[in-house]
Motif scaffolding. Structure first.
Motif, mmCIF file in Angstrom:
data_model
loop_
_atom_site.group_PDB
_atom_site.id
_atom_site.type_symbol
_atom_site.label_atom_id
_atom_site.label_comp_id
_atom_site.label_asym_id
_atom_site.label_seq_id
_atom_site.Cartn_x
_atom_site.Cartn_y
_atom_site.Cartn_z
ATOM 1 N N GLU A 1 42.652 27.562 33.565
ATOM 2 C CA GLU A 1 41.509 27.392 34.471
ATOM 3 C C GLU A 1 40.710 28.667 34.633
ATOM 4 O O GLU A 1 39.484 28.642 34.755
ATOM 5 C CB GLU A 1 42.010 26.902 35.837
ATOM 6 C CG GLU A 1 42.581 25.494 35.799
ATOM 7 C CD GLU A 1 42.820 24.928 37.176
ATOM 8 O OE1 GLU A 1 42.367 25.549 38.161
ATOM 9 O OE2 GLU A 1 43.463 23.873 37.281
ATOM 10 N N LEU A 2 41.435 29.800 34.647
ATOM 11 C CA LEU A 2 40.735 31.068 34.876
ATOM 12 C C LEU A 2 40.303 31.726 33.585
ATOM 13 O O LEU A 2 39.385 32.544 33.577
ATOM 14 C CB LEU A 2 41.644 32.044 35.624
ATOM 15 C CG LEU A 2 41.667 31.949 37.147
ATOM 16 C CD1 LEU A 2 42.574 33.042 37.703
ATOM 17 C CD2 LEU A 2 40.269 32.102 37.728
ATOM 18 N N GLY A 3 40.969 31.378 32.519
ATOM 19 C CA GLY A 3 40.759 32.097 31.273
ATOM 20 C C GLY A 3 41.787 33.204 31.145
ATOM 21 O O GLY A 3 42.479 33.540 32.105
ATOM 22 N N GLN B 1 50.096 41.692 41.416
ATOM 23 C CA GLN B 1 49.254 42.735 41.989
ATOM 24 C C GLN B 1 48.551 42.241 43.249
ATOM 25 O O GLN B 1 48.388 43.000 44.215
ATOM 26 C CB GLN B 1 48.214 43.160 40.936
ATOM 27 C CG GLN B 1 47.471 44.438 41.275
ATOM 28 C CD GLN B 1 48.398 45.630 41.402
ATOM 29 O OE1 GLN B 1 49.360 45.753 40.659
ATOM 30 N NE2 GLN B 1 48.118 46.490 42.366
ATOM 31 N N ALA B 2 48.138 40.967 43.244
ATOM 32 C CA ALA B 2 47.470 40.412 44.427
ATOM 33 C C ALA B 2 48.401 40.405 45.625
ATOM 34 O O ALA B 2 47.997 40.752 46.750
ATOM 35 C CB ALA B 2 46.978 38.987 44.119
ATOM 36 N N CYS C 1 31.673 29.683 41.437
ATOM 37 C CA CYS C 1 31.901 30.626 42.545
ATOM 38 C C CYS C 1 31.773 32.060 42.067
ATOM 39 O O CYS C 1 31.174 32.900 42.766
ATOM 40 C CB CYS C 1 33.288 30.392 43.153
ATOM 41 S SG CYS C 1 33.443 28.801 44.000
ATOM 42 N N PHE C 2 32.327 32.381 40.911
ATOM 43 C CA PHE C 2 32.221 33.736 40.385
ATOM 44 C C PHE C 2 30.769 34.108 40.125
ATOM 45 O O PHE C 2 30.329 35.226 40.423
ATOM 46 C CB PHE C 2 33.030 33.863 39.093
ATOM 47 C CG PHE C 2 34.513 34.012 39.324
ATOM 48 C CD1 PHE C 2 35.382 34.109 38.255
ATOM 49 C CD2 PHE C 2 35.049 34.056 40.603
ATOM 50 C CE1 PHE C 2 36.755 34.250 38.462
ATOM 51 C CE2 PHE C 2 36.408 34.186 40.821
ATOM 52 C CZ PHE C 2 37.262 34.283 39.741
ATOM 53 N N ASN C 3 29.998 33.172 39.553
ATOM 54 C CA ASN C 3 28.586 33.440 39.296
ATOM 55 C C ASN C 3 27.838 33.673 40.605
ATOM 56 O O ASN C 3 26.948 34.538 40.691
ATOM 57 C CB ASN C 3 27.952 32.280 38.530
ATOM 58 C CG ASN C 3 28.475 32.169 37.120
ATOM 59 O OD1 ASN C 3 28.979 33.153 36.565
ATOM 60 N ND2 ASN C 3 28.383 30.998 36.536
ATOM 61 N N ALA D 1 37.847 38.958 43.511
ATOM 62 C CA ALA D 1 37.722 37.493 43.502
ATOM 63 C C ALA D 1 38.752 36.854 42.582
ATOM 64 O O ALA D 1 39.277 35.778 42.868
ATOM 65 C CB ALA D 1 36.310 37.096 43.075
ATOM 66 N N LYS D 2 39.051 37.513 41.473
ATOM 67 C CA LYS D 2 39.996 36.931 40.530
ATOM 68 C C LYS D 2 41.405 36.878 41.129
ATOM 69 O O LYS D 2 42.138 35.905 40.909
ATOM 70 C CB LYS D 2 40.010 37.754 39.243
ATOM 71 C CG LYS D 2 40.634 37.015 38.079
ATOM 72 C CD LYS D 2 40.174 37.577 36.756
ATOM 73 C CE LYS D 2 40.606 36.679 35.623
ATOM 74 N NZ LYS D 2 40.148 37.166 34.312
#
Lengths: 229, 196
Positions: free
Chosen positions: B150-152, B164-165, B79-81, B128-129
């Motif tokens: 999962e996210l790194g 923050q989100a 999805c990020f790509n 997105a993150k």
């Protein structure tokens, strides 16, 4: 104190059920009792979470998933044909398998190769004949038995003809003598000196040889030598 | 059949075993893709792409982590790509583009749909993150450590992203509220018509 509120509000998202150490949880609880701004901030954050959870992504329906599975199956089948079956191996890297093979070859070469100790040679010759060979085949004294059974000396030009002719044994005696001497005259051993070397015979001391014979025996021996019997 | 057995058989090239794993996780992967991409068709494509990539590389999966964690990591990267290639990180999206709001919605559900619109519009403005962290934390209930797997990154970074989100989402929702109050006669009717 607004700086304290800023620090507390950084961790409000995890209060009260989130990943907070007990110390921080007690600290935040104590601060909230006396700070209405942070209480309002906590309430708003919880409302956002509830709003988010209240509107999840709805399920698109079974038709969508049937079509999804059908399309995915086609793509996976094509990929499966391209990839092929999994290779059946030990799963070892090539360099590990190569190193193991080289080590096995070296071990076999050491144990089966030319580094083995040489096989033991044939047994040594009997010590009696070796000792005689070392002495040069020159017995100092002969026993009567040895004198009787010893093979006749080889004929030489210096030897008196009468003695040579008279001393020639019969074929039966010759075989008995050669067997008793433990040596086959016709097939002498390699590298072995003859017991009856011509030079040795000529260098005998007769008196020494017959010194232990009685006069009658000496006469009888002489007579036999003269008649050739 | 247990998941490790299915994974082992799938690594041997057993397609039905892999399709069984697909059925177990396809809905969660699709929901995550919808949250990240804000588009139903793109989410479907990315979900299929996720499972295709997982099937191609499943022999490299060494079971050092759970299969689910590995699968979701592939989905997030895909999805990020896709977002990076399309450069659509911050475009506002109407809920109708997701295909989630039906045209024949009864009047009683308009409030709920408007609320949903506000939420999706605010989510679309998040990076997105941060959207990914919100989904993993709130919808799947993962810990910060599991999110980092999962996210790194680290668990601390995941916690900061989540806090923050939430704050940013709250701010956008408040701004949406004030904007909607000012633009109410235009937004409800003209906004839907313009996107058909």
């Amino acid at each position: 104190m607004k700086w304290r509120c800023a620090l507390i509000q950084r961790r409000l998202a995890d209060y009260p059920d989130g990943d907070l150490r007990p110390f921080l949880r007690r600290l935040i609880a104590a601060h909230l009792e006396g700070c209405p701004d942070c209480r309002r901030e906590l309430q708003e954050l919880k409302e956002v979470e509830q709003l988010y959870l209240a509107h999840p992504v709805p399920d698109p329906g079974e038709d969508f998933w049937q079509e999804f599975d059908r399309e995915l199956h086609v793509k996976l089948a094509k990929a499966s044909q391209v990839l092929g079956p999994k290779p059946t191996g030990l799963g070892l890297p090539y360099y590990v398998a190569g190193a193991a093979a080289v080590a096995a070859v070296l071990v076999l070469a050491v144990y089966l190769g030319p580094f083995q100790s040489p096989a033991p040679g044939p047994p040594a010759s009997p010590p009696t004949e070796a000792k005689v060979a070392e002495k040069g085949g020159k017995p100092a004294r002969l026993a009567p038995q040895a004198l009787k059974t010893a093979p006749p000396p080889a004929a030489s030009p210096e030897m008196p003809a009468s003695l040579a002719a008279k001393s020639a044994p019969t074929p039966a005696e010759e075989a008995e003598l050669s067997l008793a001497a433990g040596r086959d005259r016709d097939h002498p051993r390699m590298g072995e000196e003859s017991l009856w070397d011509d030079e040795d015979i000529l260098s005998w001391d007769v008196e020494t040889v017959v010194s232990d014979l009685t006069p009658e025996e000496r006469a009888q021996l002489k007579k036999r030598l003269e008649t050739g019997r | 059949m247990s998941e490790p057995h299915l994974v082992a058989r799938a690594q041997q090239g057993d397609l039905p075993a892999f399709e069984e794993l697909v059925k177990r996780y396809q809905r969660e992967i699709y929901q995550l893709a919808c949250r990240l991409l804000q588009d139903a068709e793109e989410a479907k494509d990315m979900t299929q792409q996720t499972f295709l990539q997982a099937f191609i590389h499943i022999r490299e999966f060494r079971q050092e982590s759970q299969f689910k964690t590995w699968l979701f990591r592939i989905a997030i990267n895909q999805c990020f790509n896709h977002l990076r290639s399309k450069k659509r990180f911050g475009d506002p999206v109407d809920a109708q583009e997701l295909g989630l709001v039906e045209e024949d919605t009864p009047a009683a559900e308009l409030a709920a749909s408007e609320e949903r619109d506000r939420l999706y519009a605010a989510l679309a403005r998040l990076p997105a993150k941060q959207r990914a962290v919100l989904t993993l934390k709130l919808e799947r209930g993962l810990s910060y450590k599991e999110i980092s797997e999962e996210l790194g990154g680290t668990a601390g970074a995941a916690r900061v992203n989540y806090c923050q989100a939430l704050k940013t989402l709250k701010k956008y929702l408040k701004s949406e509220d004030s904007h909607e109050m000012a633009m109410r006669p235009y937004t409800t009717a003209a906004g839907r018509l313009s996107r058909r």
